[in-house]
Design a protein around this motif. Structure first.
Motif, PDB file in Angstrom:
ATOM      1  N   ASN A 382       0.850  -1.192   0.000  1.00 55.87           N
ATOM      2  CA  ASN A 382       0.000   0.000   0.000  1.00 55.87           C
ATOM      3  C   ASN A 382       0.883   1.238   0.000  1.00 55.87           C
ATOM      4  O   ASN A 382       1.561   1.540   0.979  1.00 55.87           O
ATOM      5  N   LEU A 383       0.887   1.971  -1.122  1.00 53.56           N
ATOM      6  CA  LEU A 383       1.748   3.146  -1.238  1.00 53.56           C
ATOM      7  C   LEU A 383       1.293   4.299  -0.364  1.00 53.56           C
ATOM      8  O   LEU A 383       2.041   5.254  -0.165  1.00 53.56           O
ATOM      9  N   PHE A 407      -7.187  -5.147   1.037  1.00 53.87           N
ATOM     10  CA  PHE A 407      -7.323  -3.875   0.335  1.00 53.87           C
ATOM     11  C   PHE A 407      -8.749  -3.736  -0.174  1.00 53.87           C
ATOM     12  O   PHE A 407      -9.543  -4.683  -0.153  1.00 53.87           O
ATOM     13  N   PHE A 408      -9.079  -2.551  -0.644  1.00 52.49           N
ATOM     14  CA  PHE A 408     -10.402  -2.265  -1.209  1.00 52.49           C
ATOM     15  C   PHE A 408     -10.226  -1.428  -2.465  1.00 52.49           C
ATOM     16  O   PHE A 408      -9.140  -0.886  -2.729  1.00 52.49           O
ATOM     17  N   ARG A 428     -12.216   7.636  -1.026  1.00 52.22           N
ATOM     18  CA  ARG A 428     -10.851   7.153  -1.286  1.00 52.22           C
ATOM     19  C   ARG A 428     -10.938   6.068  -2.356  1.00 52.22           C
ATOM     20  O   ARG A 428     -11.699   5.111  -2.213  1.00 52.22           O
ATOM     21  N   ILE A 429     -10.140   6.228  -3.428  1.00 56.67           N
ATOM     22  CA  ILE A 429     -10.238   5.361  -4.604  1.00 56.67           C
ATOM     23  C   ILE A 429      -8.878   4.740  -4.889  1.00 56.67           C
ATOM     24  O   ILE A 429      -7.847   5.423  -4.852  1.00 56.67           O
ATOM     25  N   ALA A 430      -8.878   3.448  -5.181  1.00 56.14           N
ATOM     26  CA  ALA A 430      -7.645   2.773  -5.620  1.00 56.14           C
ATOM     27  C   ALA A 430      -7.388   3.190  -7.060  1.00 56.14           C
ATOM     28  O   ALA A 430      -7.848   2.544  -8.007  1.00 56.14           O
ATOM     29  N   THR A 454       0.521  -3.932  -5.861  1.00 56.89           N
ATOM     30  CA  THR A 454       0.805  -2.580  -5.385  1.00 56.89           C
ATOM     31  C   THR A 454      -0.427  -1.726  -5.612  1.00 56.89           C
ATOM     32  O   THR A 454      -0.986  -1.703  -6.723  1.00 56.89           O
ATOM     33  N   VAL A 455      -0.861  -1.022  -4.549  1.00 56.78           N
ATOM     34  CA  VAL A 455      -2.081  -0.213  -4.617  1.00 56.78           C
ATOM     35  C   VAL A 455      -1.747   1.211  -4.195  1.00 56.78           C
ATOM     36  O   VAL A 455      -1.112   1.437  -3.155  1.00 56.78           O
TER      37      VAL A 455
END
Length: 960
Positions: A382-383, A407-408, A428-430, A454-455
């Protein structure tokens, strides 16, 4: 246009006293005692009024309720007595833990509403539901703590659950969510309602759903954790640390019993162990009976409340927010196919499609040796991780990474500060999801390291969802350790670059010998740099072509996966090499062009006057006999032929460009440059098209250029020039038939000589005598054409002495003092006569030089040593005598395009490749390559013609 227009109106524009007519798409007023309904597309009665009739829209009739029955039933059709007061909507209300009853069991309307108290005693333990319409069994925690449905002080009521104050509860949670990109920290309604209750239920009762919900809230808070905070992740960590006695799941030390698996652990360097210590226990192959090219990703999905939803296969496109065909979505998980998808999505669509977040635990499915299906947990990087300063999930240093699991895609829940039914303040958007597949080093069986997802999330402040949009992307990349290949390339570059220095020094030494100078000056250094630029360009070209063909062959043809293409970021060094090769080769090409446009050339006419003619002497009035003039037309003819062959090449450049373009775009060789494992030349229109690999594009195009050029050279040299037309050899023959030799100086003391002296003594004759001469030559009834008796050697490389060059320059200075008449009628007689005299002097001098008349400037004829031919230089210095080296290969073409085909071909390939890499278009590259060929060909012809006229005194108007 006005006849088909209408005003734009929205439901929000109609106000409380109007409604939006969906048939007219316009606002209409409501009737008396009416107001706009909640949906906005109809009217409803105001509080205190009941509905008499209603068919939607404004067709509603309202009637005021009597004073003794001021309440309105829940459906709005009847008036009723409300014993405990009215709501703001004019409906009956009851106290907490009471349910409202307006009709009897058989449906008969009561005159007075009843508020019935739910029995919370031990016999029933009932309480009203959330809507207040039914009595249901109260929550079990109430019964456990109070033996009733009342959670009174000192007991603690939170999130609809009751906890005893005497129990060891987890710390008081902080219901805040931080959106770091916006610098906003807000109190989440969802967290406020559920955080403490989920933590308490998970801690006290090991409630599985509550533990999952707590973990989800930690994930929504970007897995943030600090020793001083009791936010969602702090409460989760508190429970995780204090439940070690419960044991672990599936022998995974990070997965605590009853808890979701959120972290891999916070030990420094753990990430590299997770990602590199073990390899994925299966192999992948592109071809053969054991072909296995599918990545079977599967995800366990949960809702925000912690309920398990289902197992989901990623081939359905659940992680791709951008819409596409099912075939293209499924192509994302084909092993070896680099997948990239990006689009812009409106915030309104995101809020509509992802009102409730879904959380994923990702696994990669594989089959064990016993046929049992197994799952390999896929770690998440998660960045946006908000953990501690020790861990930075950026860059390539794995030791600073903290890997997570859950994650979502979209979180539109935690950013709500008020009523859960309203729009959130922040979502909040991936926005960027990348699955990285890394090949095991030195594998020969397609073994990979564990995948990594990686998100990167983007925080969006919701202001106007209809106009706001977010760029999202999803990609799957395949990579391998390229450091060894880079080292080998650097070593090759260093070795070949060093050899290029030595080769350039030899060229410079040869150039100094040919210029007759032995002093190392600034010009010598500059010449060395030009030679080195060309040789270094060849080094870069060999390396890039070899690299491109290597990846093309070994990646596309492999059965078991042993190599993977470099990533676009890893291709930068390759693109740099191509740019260097092109720049240096362009410099060499321009230097070649300049040297060819400044070459010294003279046509030696061996024809002698035949007889005498009577000629009037100007100013004296008398007639004297004089030698018959020799025709200049043969010289003009040879000059035109020389002018025509200046840009003749060993290949047909137009055919070359068209053939390369045909194979790339029509046959489909361009499809070999796609970053997928397929070696097919065709692709279906509905299939996913992988992104281009710049290395493969260069490898495919360069290989085609070289292959087609080689075929052309073989065809022209073996067939066309032998059986149809060889312009270079024909020019030599033509010189002999015209009785004209060509004297060329490409350097101060080095050049070429074409011996064209006719064996018949003269060539200015009629057709009958010309045919007779040809017949005699065919029947060997005359001497041979060579410079030396009984030899056929007509072409020579010449290394002239310094004395010879000085004498040549003295005559040449007079010859070129004035180029000749611009117009014959307007020219100065003195200048013309001076130029003619200089021309005749040069012709006589060179003819006598060839005939060994000048003993102080004589020459010898010898063969070049093999090493001299290989090195392209002469060991002997012509001090006393000039040296004529026998030449069997028409090396005078070095001053023409014909003799520099390698340089021209490499320049064309690099020009084509640079344009293609910049535009990603083979068609544009082909068009621009052909245009530059024609432009430089025009420049070479035009300026070469001017140089020819200047050096030979041939009037430019006769060069056609």
């Amino acid at each position: 246009a006005r006849g088909f227009s209408l005003p734009l109106q929205r439901p929000g524009d109609c106000g409380d006293a109007g409604y939006f007519d969906i048939s007219r798409l316009a606002c209409e007023p409501c009737g008396a005692h009416q107001r706009q309904s909640a949906g906005g597309s109809s009217c409803e009665c105001q509080p205190g009024y009941r509905m008499v009739s209603g068919n939607g829209g404004s067709s509603v009739i309202c009637e005021k309720c009597p004073a003794n029955m001021s309440g309105v039933t829940q459906d709005g059709w009847n008036c009723i007595i409300c014993p405990k007061g009215l709501t703001s909507e004019g409906k009956c209300k009851c106290l907490s833990n009471e349910i409202l009853v307006e009709r009897s069991v058989d449906g008969i309307l009561l005159d007075e509403a009843l508020c019935i108290h739910c029995n919370g005693s031990e016999q029933s333990f009932s309480a009203s539901d959330s809507s207040g319409n039914r009595c249901v069994r109260c929550e079990q925690t109430f019964i456990n703590v109070t033996k009733s449905c009342d959670c009174s002080s000192p007991n603690i009521l939170t999130g609809g659950l009751c906890f005893s104050a005497s129990e060891n509860l987890p710390p008081k949670g902080v219901a805040t969510v931080r959106f770091g990109q916006l610098g906003i920290t807000l109190t989440s309604t969802w967290f406020l309602k559920n955080l403490q209750s989920s933590a308490s239920a998970c801690w006290l009762y090991s409630n599985l759903t509550a533990c999952q919900a707590l973990g989800n809230m930690c994930v929504m808070n970007m897995n943030s954790l600090s020793s001083s905070s009791t936010d969602a992740c702090g409460l989760f960590q508190y429970i995780y640390i204090n439940t070690a006695r419960l044991g672990i799941v599936h022998s995974i030390s990070f997965w605590r019993h009853n808890l979701p698996w959120l972290y891999y652990g916070d030990q420094p360097g753990l990430a590299s162990q997770v990602l590199e210590a073990n390899h994925f226990p299966t192999t992948f192959s592109f071809k053969g009976t054991d072909k296995d090219v599918k990545l079977q990703f599967i995800a366990a999905s949960f809702d925000a409340a912690g309920n398990f939803l289902k197992w989901q296969n990623l081939e359905g496109g659940i992680l791709q927010l951008c819409s596409d065909t099912q075939t293209r979505l499924n192509a994302a998980y084909t092993f070896g196919t680099t997948y990239q998808q990006s689009c812009k999505i409106s915030v309104s669509k995101i809020l509509l499609d992802f009102a409730n977040p879904i959380f994923y635990d990702l696994f990669l499915e594989y089959n064990g040796d016993n046929g049992q299906q197994y799952l390999w947990a896929v770690p998440v990087l998660n960045l946006n991780l908000q953990y501690s300063e020790m861990f930075v999930n950026q860059g390539n240093n794995m030791n600073n990474w903290l890997l997570t699991r859950r994650f979502f895609l979209v979180d539109a829940l935690s950013g709500k500060e008020n009523d859960l039914g309203k729009l959130p303040r922040v979502i909040r958007i991936a926005s960027k999801i990348t699955i990285r597949i890394r090949l095991l080093s030195h594998t020969q069986r397609g073994t990979i390291y564990p995948p990594l997802i990686t998100v990167a999330y983007t925080d969006v402040l919701v202001q106007n969802p209809e106009t706001q949009s977010v760029m999202v992307s999803f990609s799957i990349s395949y990579e391998m350790d390229q450091s060894e290949a880079q080292v080998q390339t650097d070593i090759t570059l260093g070795v070949l670059g060093g050899l290029a220095v030595l080769w350039s020094l030899l060229k410079t030494a040869g150039w100094k010998r040919r210029t007759g100078s032995s002093i190392i000056d600034l010009q010598t250094v500059f010449k060395f740099l030009l030679f080195y630029a060309g040789d270094l360009a060849n080094v870069f070209f060999v390396i890039t072509v070899g690299t491109g063909i290597y990846w093309l062959v070994f990646f596309k043809a492999q059965q078991f996966v042993s190599v993977l293409l470099p990533l676009p970021s890893q291709e930068e060094y390759f693109v740099t090499y191509i740019a260097c090769a092109f720049s240096l080769k362009a410099l060499q090409f321009l230097q070649l062009l300049v040297s060819q446009l400044t070459v010294d050339i003279f046509f030696i006419d061996w024809e002698r006057p035949k007889g005498k003619v009577l000629k009037a002497v100007e100013g004296e009035g008398v007639i004297k006999s004089a030698a018959a003039p020799v025709s200049i037309w043969r010289t003009y003819f040879i000059a035109n032929e020389w002018n025509e062959i200046q840009t003749v090449r060993k290949i047909n450049h137009l055919f070359q460009v068209l053939a390369v373009l045909f194979f790339l775009e029509v046959v489909g060789f361009s499809n070999l440059a796609l970053m997928d494992s397929s070696s097919s030349l065709t692709r279906s229109s509905d299939s996913y098209i992988a992104p281009w690999s710049r290395i493969l594009r260069f490898g495919v195009s360069a290989a085609l250029w070289l292959a087609i050029a080689l075929l052309q050279i073989v065809f022209f040299s073996v067939f066309y020039e032998r059986f149809v037309e060889d312009k270079i050899s024909q020019f030599v023959d033509l010189c002999c038939m015209s009785n004209i030799s060509v004297f060329l100086l490409s350097h101060s003391c080095f050049g070429y000589y074409i011996h064209g002296r006719s064996v018949h003594g003269h060539a200015d004759t009629n057709m009958e005598e010309m045919n007779m001469n040809l017949k005699r030559e065919a029947e060997n009834l005359c001497s041979q054409r060579g410079l030396l008796p009984n030899t056929d050697g007509q072409t020579f490389q010449i290394s002239i002495s310094r004395k010879m060059r000085l004498h040549y320059d003295r005559i040449h200075e007079t010859l070129t003092r004035k180029r000749g008449p611009a117009r014959l009628l307007d020219s100065s007689a003195n200048t013309f006569e001076q130029s003619t005299r200089a021309y005749n002097t040069m012709n006589k001098f060179l003819g006598s030089f060839i005939d060994h008349v000048h003993k102080e400037m004589d020459y010898i004829v010898k063969d070049k040593l093999l090493l001299e031919r290989i090195l392209g230089m002469e060991f002997m210095e012509p001090i006393e005598k000039s040296i004529f080296y026998n030449d069997e290969g028409h090396s005078f073409s070095d001053v023409l395009y014909y003799g520099n085909e390698t340089t021209l071909l490499i320049f064309d390939i690099l020009f084509f490749s640079v344009v293609d890499l910049a535009s990603q278009s083979f068609i544009l590259a082909a068009i621009l390559t052909y245009l530059q060929q024609e432009i430089f060909r025009f420049i070479r012809n035009t300026l070469g013609q001017k140089n020819l006229a200047s050096k030979t005194l041939v009037d430019e108007r006769f060069l056609i």
